[in-house]
Design an enzyme around this catalytic site. Structure first.
Site, PDB file in Angstrom:
ATOM      1  N   HIS A 127       0.824  -1.219   0.000  1.00  0.00           N
ATOM      2  CA  HIS A 127       0.000   0.000   0.000  1.00  0.00           C
ATOM      3  C   HIS A 127       0.855   1.266   0.000  1.00  0.00           C
ATOM      4  CE1 HIS A 127      -3.179  -2.926   0.967  1.00  0.00           C
ATOM      5  NE2 HIS A 127      -3.870  -2.111   0.211  1.00  0.00           N
ATOM      6  N   HIS A 186       5.163 -14.757   6.404  1.00  0.00           N
ATOM      7  CA  HIS A 186       5.728 -13.710   7.255  1.00  0.00           C
ATOM      8  C   HIS A 186       4.741 -13.278   8.328  1.00  0.00           C
ATOM      9  CE1 HIS A 186       7.468  -9.978   8.673  1.00  0.00           C
ATOM     10  NE2 HIS A 186       8.622 -10.447   8.224  1.00  0.00           N
ATOM     11  N   GLU A 216       5.021 -13.458  12.259  1.00  0.00           N
ATOM     12  CA  GLU A 216       4.568 -12.257  12.982  1.00  0.00           C
ATOM     13  C   GLU A 216       3.055 -12.048  12.987  1.00  0.00           C
ATOM     14  OE1 GLU A 216       6.862  -8.922  11.507  1.00  0.00           O
ATOM     15  OE2 GLU A 216       8.731 -10.037  11.776  1.00  0.00           O
ATOM     16  N   HIS A 248      14.399 -15.078   7.977  1.00  0.00           N
ATOM     17  CA  HIS A 248      13.342 -15.824   8.683  1.00  0.00           C
ATOM     18  C   HIS A 248      13.427 -17.318   8.373  1.00  0.00           C
ATOM     19  CE1 HIS A 248      11.376 -12.421  10.422  1.00  0.00           C
ATOM     20  NE2 HIS A 248      11.134 -11.855   9.257  1.00  0.00           N
TER      21      HIS A 248
END
Ligand code: CO
Length: 301
Positions: A127, A186, A216, A248
């Site tokens: 965004h 993620h 997360e 990660h």
């Protein structure tokens, strides 16, 4: 004042008025390019970025696939992560933010740009890119057209397609139906986090031993682990559900620390097989981003 001077003044006044009107109506020549000398469209690939060289293999692959799909077109890259750009700059690798990359394309005379977000979901970063890229379109002397193409999981159809394509593309052939496949997304505090739960639901419908967890967001690792334990799973393949197998994947998913998913599942009696390849390393999935880019090109025509 002579009659001649008055006529000259009126002419000057009219010309000024007309050029102001042209600017105000957002004239198609706002970028100052005539159709004849127009360059483009250009492609800007935007990602969070990674500083892990082996994870950069995923980006090199996308770069090659995009250039193959759009021969001769200008393809540039931008990283949204300030931290990663700084880290790479210290190693002498200079990468632009999306805004700097757009400004350079503008300076180099491109009037139309397709921006491809190489993210998995339309979250915060997508965004932000969308907002800023569209501002370059409104700018005086800016682009005539900017289209920001969607990330991988941007619609129900796109999600169904990924559920259909991912297993054959990403899951090792030796996996048996009794083995679990755990995808690590993620996750985010942005509303689009719900896409991971939607993907869990869709994968479970297609194959009840494919699970989606996030680092997360939701579903959480604890939720996934509880399901595996309840089902009496003995073996699990651990795959990153992210564009690249970066930090990660290497640490939170497959690391040797006691708090990695691998360590915690092993402790629960589940044999773990990590597969450290990002989604963008599989061409069947890269194709889906390229389809989005093709849609973007239609909007630029
Ligand atoms: Co992260």
């Amino acid at each position: 004042m002579t009659r001649k001077t008055i006529a000259a003044l009126i002419t000057f006044f009219l010309v000024s008025l007309l050029s102001t009107a042209a600017m105000a109506t957002g004239h198609p020549q706002a970028s100052g390019h005539s159709k004849a000398d127009e360059k483009g469209p250009a492609i800007l690939l935007v990602t969070f970025g990674t500083s892990i060289p082996s994870a950069q293999a995923a980006f090199a692959n996308i770069d090659a696939q995009v250039k193959k799909a759009f021969p001769g077109m200008e393809v540039r890259w931008a990283y949204t992560s300030h931290i990663i750009r700084k880290k790479l700059a210290r190693e002498g690798k200079l990468l632009d933010s999306p805004e700097v990359a757009l400004a350079k394309l503008m300076d180099d005379g491109y009037s139309r740009v397709a921006v491809q977000s190489l993210h998995m979901i339309p979250g915060l970063e997508f965004h932000e890119i969308h907002t800023n890229a569209k501002r370059f379109e409104k700018m005086v002397g800016g682009f005539d057209k900017v289209f920001v193409a969607y990330p991988l999981l941007s619609s129900n159809d796109a999600m169904d397609t990924v559920v259909k394509i991912l297993p054959a593309a990403m899951i090792p052939k030796e996996r048996t139906p009794g083995d679990a496949v755990v995808l690590m997304g993620h996750g985010t505090h942005h509303t689009s986090d719900a896409i991971y739960s939607a993907m869990m639901y869709k994968f479970q419908n297609a194959d009840p031993n494919i699970y989606v967890g996030t680092v997360e967001g939701h579903p959480t690792f604890d939720e996934v682990k509880a399901l595996l334990v309840k089902k009496g799973i003995k073996k699990a393949y651990l795959l990153p559900f992210m564009s690249v197998a970066g930090d990660h994947a290497r640490n939170d998913l497959a690391g040797d620390d006691p708090d990695s998913w691998k360590s915690m599942l092993t402790l629960a009696g589940i044999e773990c097989v990590p597969v450290l390849k990002g989604v963008a390393e599989y061409n069947a999935l890269v194709d889906l981003w390229i389809q989005n880019l093709k849609t973007a090109m239609k909007h630029l025509e």
